[in-house]
Design an enzyme around this catalytic site. Sequence first.
Site, PDB file in Angstrom:
ATOM      1  N   GLU A  50     -11.497  43.477  51.808  1.00  0.00           N
ATOM      2  CA  GLU A  50     -12.527  42.465  52.014  1.00  0.00           C
ATOM      3  C   GLU A  50     -13.049  42.035  50.649  1.00  0.00           C
ATOM      4  OE1 GLU A  50     -15.743  43.734  54.462  1.00  0.00           O
ATOM      5  OE2 GLU A  50     -14.475  44.152  56.190  1.00  0.00           O
ATOM      6  N   ASP A  61     -27.069  41.837  53.259  1.00  0.00           N
ATOM      7  CA  ASP A  61     -26.562  42.854  52.344  1.00  0.00           C
ATOM      8  C   ASP A  61     -27.699  43.610  51.680  1.00  0.00           C
ATOM      9  OD1 ASP A  61     -23.704  42.357  52.553  1.00  0.00           O
ATOM     10  OD2 ASP A  61     -24.155  40.414  51.668  1.00  0.00           O
ATOM     11  N   TYR A 176     -15.506  44.011  63.851  1.00  0.00           N
ATOM     12  CA  TYR A 176     -16.202  44.803  62.841  1.00  0.00           C
ATOM     13  C   TYR A 176     -17.480  45.340  63.478  1.00  0.00           C
ATOM     14  CZ  TYR A 176     -18.093  45.797  58.110  1.00  0.00           C
ATOM     15  OH  TYR A 176     -18.599  46.391  56.982  1.00  0.00           O
TER      16      TYR A 176
END
Length: 275
Positions: A50, A61, A176
């Site tokens: 990734e 994040d 995911y």
Amino acid sequence: MSGRIERRFALLKEADRAALVTYLCAGDPDPATSAALIAGLPAAGADLIELGMPFTDPMADGPAIQAGSLRALEAGMTLPGTLELVRGFRRNDADTPIILMGYYNPIYRYGAERFLDDAKQAGVDGLIVVDLPPEEDDELCLPALAKGLSFIRLATPTTDAHRLPKVLSNTSGFIYYVSMTGITGVGAPVVDVVGQAVARLREHTSLPVAVGFGIRTAEQAGAIAQVADAAVVGSALVDLIARSLDDQGRAKPGLVGALHDQVKALADGVRGARR
């Protein structure tokens, strides 16, 4: 759709082992070092890669990846530069899947259709765009699928039975699973809870399930590999980059080797897991 992602997971299924997925921010800490880091990931044991598309406001994040994104931007990394890194990687590796992960704003500014064409030409296999929900599939997901790019969606501990079919619709490549609520790189996943969540996802999809957020050590990666199809490690690698810079923010000579050694240890953990 049958591409590198599907072929890689099929081979791993034959080998009866999970995948190690590594995340790095494209251009961190500088384009040349980033290219060297990415180039050595497959030999170190990464099964899929990734690459983060640097963005000024990576809201999902944690501090480590936010800092990596800012380092990359300060070093001059752009979305075209990210695609150039992929092109460079593909000159020597035609097999390892590459997924671009990030936010829609840079893609929108680039031009969605032009981005998809350029990404496909560069050798990108899939996209994870964390701020485009299924309700916006016409914007990027469906055009990406039409051009042969996988669109990988996130499922979380708060994705309930009502929401899950929507999340899984038009998802391809793999799903995911975010192993905890919150931001990346904070806390550690509880394996038993993750295993239950993966089992629930497998009742609704035949896609491989990759688990990320909070996996930092070979032991944690190995534990996740026992219950999922892939373990995703990002913040731990980006943290290592941060620790391997001099006072001017430049890469120390041992950075590339140290990161690849850490990936080797993670890969050993994944490959040693009993399934």
